[in-house]
Write an enzyme that holds these catalytic residues in place. Structure first.
Site, PDB file in Angstrom:
ATOM      1  N   HIS A  57       0.822  -1.209   0.000  1.00 50.20           N
ATOM      2  CA  HIS A  57       0.000   0.000   0.000  1.00 50.20           C
ATOM      3  C   HIS A  57       0.857   1.262   0.000  1.00 50.20           C
ATOM      4  O   HIS A  57       0.388   2.333   0.372  1.00 50.20           O
ATOM      5  CB  HIS A  57      -0.913   0.028   1.236  1.00 50.20           C
ATOM      6  CG  HIS A  57      -1.753  -1.192   1.391  1.00 50.20           C
ATOM      7  ND1 HIS A  57      -2.654  -1.591   0.443  1.00 50.20           N
ATOM      8  CD2 HIS A  57      -1.817  -2.118   2.379  1.00 50.20           C
ATOM      9  CE1 HIS A  57      -3.250  -2.706   0.846  1.00 50.20           C
ATOM     10  NE2 HIS A  57      -2.761  -3.051   2.014  1.00 50.20           N
ATOM     11  N   HIS A 219      -7.233  -4.585  -0.903  1.00 51.94           N
ATOM     12  CA  HIS A 219      -6.580  -5.848  -1.237  1.00 51.94           C
ATOM     13  C   HIS A 219      -7.318  -6.541  -2.370  1.00 51.94           C
ATOM     14  O   HIS A 219      -7.174  -7.738  -2.583  1.00 51.94           O
ATOM     15  CB  HIS A 219      -6.550  -6.783  -0.027  1.00 51.94           C
ATOM     16  CG  HIS A 219      -6.089  -6.118   1.210  1.00 51.94           C
ATOM     17  ND1 HIS A 219      -6.957  -5.554   2.118  1.00 51.94           N
ATOM     18  CD2 HIS A 219      -4.844  -5.892   1.680  1.00 51.94           C
ATOM     19  CE1 HIS A 219      -6.255  -5.015   3.095  1.00 51.94           C
ATOM     20  NE2 HIS A 219      -4.980  -5.203   2.860  1.00 51.94           N
TER      21      HIS A 219
END
Lengths: 333, 333
Positions: A57, A219
Site C-alpha cells: 500500500h 486488497h
C-alpha cells in the site's frame, strides 16, 4: 507477471532497504524484527504514534514516518498483517514515557496482532491506546474484516493525531483526536483492474476489459457490485454520493477532499475525478478547503482510485495544516 | 480501454481544471490560450522560467510550477507539442523585465514551437534564452527526435535553474546553470508495458507478456532492444551502467540519483531499483548524496521506470537543496 522485483520472497525487505537508503535524513530501518522508525530522536514526554499493516500500500505507512506524523511503521509481507513481535519492538522504540497510540486499519489480522502487541507492551508498563480506522463506506463486512474497512482515511488520522502528539498533547488527548478524525472521515473506491501479489504470481481477481468494481477494497476484496465501464464523472458520482450521504454533509460544511490513486492510475486521471467530486460537494454548498490528490494508499499496480472526504472543524483544520516532514507528505515548518 | 476520463477530447483541460482547483495556493490556470502559472506574483527583475510539452507526463511540467522552479508551464495535447501561441503567452506572463528561460525537452515539435515562440517574444523586446534538455543515453536519434531525447533529467534542470532565478541571477547566468545541469545529467528507461493515448484508444505499441523494452522513450518510442523479462537487479544494471559510462563517473564523484516511475509502477518496485542502482554507484566509489524516488516524468499508465544520475558539484548541490514549493516537489524554506 512482469514486475521490477528479484526473488518474490525478498520484495518487502529489498524495497525497505532502498527506502531507508534513499531517505536517511528522515527514516531508519530496523531489521530484527523489521520496522521503520524516525532517524531523529524524539523528545522525552512526546506521545509515540505507530501504525502498520500488510505491505503493498506504499507510501502507507513507512512514507508517513517523520516529524508531524508517525514515529514508526510496521510493514508485514504483501497484503499480510505484521506479527505482534515487530509491533512490540516499534512500540518500545516510539515510547518516550508518555505512551504510544496504535493506529490500526480495521482488518481482522491487524486488529488481533496489534491487540496482542498492546497487551505485551502494557505488561511492560508502556501505556498503549488504540484507534481503529474504518472509513470505507462501501460494505459493512468484507473478506478480511468485521465491520467497515480502513482505507485512505488512515492518512488523515495519522496526520492529525501526529500533529497533536507533536504539540505535546497527552496520550488520552491524542487518542481522542484520532478517534474524532476517524469519526469524520469516509471513503469509497473503484477498481479498473486487479493487482498481482508477487508470491501469488497472478491477478488477485478477474475483471473483464469492460467491467469495473465499485466499492473495491485495498486488497482487491469485493465491493458493492460490478458494472460496465463508464465515464469518469459517472464513476466519481458513484463514489462520492455515498460518502456525502454517510457524513450527512450539508450546506455550510467544510471538508478536506482526497482523491487517492490505487497505484497504476495516471495522475492526470485522478485530477479529472477530483474535479467532479469537488463539483458535487460544491453543488451541495460544501466548501472544499483542503485538497490531496495522488497515491497515498495503493494496492500495488491496481488501476482505480478512491474518494475520501474529511469533515473539518477548526481543531481538525489546524492540525491538518501543521508542519510535517515525511517522505510522502511535506509541509513547511 | 478503461480510463478515468470523460470525452477523450477534454482529458487535458478537465485534468488541468482539477489541478488548478486543488492547488489554488500555488497555481492558476489560464485558458485562452491554455497554460499554468504561479498564483503568487513574482518580483520585478526576477528571471522567468517556463517549460512545456505534450501532456501525459504528469506531474511534469505543471506540477513543478511554483516558488523555486517554474513560473509557468505550457501543456499540449497528450504526447503532442504545444503550439507557439500559448508558449508566447506563458513567456509574457513569466517576464518581469529580466527575460525568460525556455526549458525544452529535445523533441522536434517542442524545439520548433519553442523556437518560433522565442522569435515572436524577441520581436516584442522580451529576452529569451533556451536550454535543450537531452539526457537520455539510450539512443542517438529517435522517432520524434534528432539527437538524444529529453526525459527525467528535465526535473533537475527545472529545479536547479529555478533556484538560480529565485536568488536573483541574470538570464545569462540562469541559462549557464541550466546548461551545466543538462551537461551533467544522464538517464535511461525501461518499459514493462505500453500505455494507451486516450484519443487513440489502443496501446501505443505491443509488448508480449514476457518481453521488456530497454531504452524506451517517454512516448513509447523504441529504445535499444527488446529482451526477455528478467529480475530487477538485472534490469537496473542495464539502465545504470550506460549512465555511469556516459557520465564517466569515477571514484570520489558525488551524484544525485533519481529512480522515476513511468506511471503504472508500484512505489515499492521503484525502491528495489533504487537499491541496486545505488549499490552499483557505491561499488564504483561514487557517493549518492541526494535521492529522488517516485513518479516525476511519466508516460500515462506505462509500467516501467528510468534511472537518472546527476553529477554534483558544490554549485549544483546548493541549488538542488534550495527551498521549493510546487505541487510535486516541496522542501522547507
Amino acid at each position: 507477471m512482469k514486475k521490477l522485483i528479484n526473488d518474490p520472497a525478498n520484495v518487502v525487505i529489498e524495497s525497505l532497504e532502498g527506502f531507508a537508503d534513499a531517505h536517511q535524513d528522515i527514516v531508519e530501518l530496523h531489521t530484527d524484527p523489521i520496522f521503520v522508525a524516525r532517524t531523529a530522536k524524539k523528545p522525552a514526554g512526546k506521545v509515540g504514534l505507530i501504525s502498520g499493516g500488510g505491505s503493498g500500500h506504499e507510501p502507507l505507512h513507512a512514507g508517513f514516518v517523520g516529524f508531524g506524523m508517525l514515529d514508526a511503521a510496521v510493514p508485514g509481507h504483501v497484503f499480510t498483517s505484521p506479527t505482534p513481535d515487530p509491533i512490540v519492538a516499534a512500540t518500545k522504540e516510539a515510547d518516550r514515557g508518555a505512551g504510544v497510540l496504535h493506529i490500526v486499519k480495521n482488518y481482522t489480522g491487524d486488529v488481533l496482532n496489534f491487540e496482542t502487541a498492546a497487551e505485551l507492551c502494557e505488561a511492560e508498563d508502556i501505556s498503549v491506546a488504540t484507534v481503529i480506522v474504518n472509513d470505507d463506506v462501501a460494505v459493512q463486512d468484507s473478506l478480511y474484516t468485521a465491520g467497515r474497512r480502513g482505507v485512505a482515511g488512515t492518512v488523515f488520522v495519522e496526520k492529525i493525531a501526529g500533529a497533536a502528539a507533536e504539540r505535546g498533547d497527552s496520550l488520552a488527548e491524542v487518542a481522542r483526536i484520532a478517534q474524532a478524525t476517524n469519526d469524520n472521515v469516509r471513503s469509497m473506491g473503484v477498481a479498473l483492474s486487479a493487482c498481482t501479489v508477487p508470491h501469488a504470481g497472478k491477478p488477485s481477481f478477474d475483471l473483464s476489459e469492460t467491467e469495473i468494481e465499485i466499492g473495491i477494497g485495498i486488497h482487491g476484496e469485493p465491493g458493492r457490485h460490478r458494472e460496465a465501464m463508464t465515464d469518469a464523472d459517472g464513476i466519481t458520482a458513484q463514489l462520492t454520493a455515498p460518502v456525502i450521504d454517510d457524513l450527512k454533509l450539508a450546506a455550510g460544511d467544510k471538508v478536506a477532499l482526497m482523491v487517492n490513486g490505487m497505484g497504476g492510475t495516471p495522475l492526470s486521471e485522478l485530477y479529472i475525478v477530483y474535479r467532479h467530486a469537488r463539483k458535487m460537494l460544491e453543488d451541495k454548498g460544501v466548501a472544499v478547503e483542503r485538497s490531496f490528490v495522488g497515491d497515498y494508499v495503493t494496492s500495488l499496480e491496481m488501476q482505480g482510485c478512491s474518494v475520501t472526504v474529511l469533515k473539518l472543524n477548526d481543531e481538525l483544520t489546524g492540525l491538518l495544516d501543521a508542519p510535517v516532514n515525511t517522505v510522502a507528505m511535506r509541509k513547511g515548518m
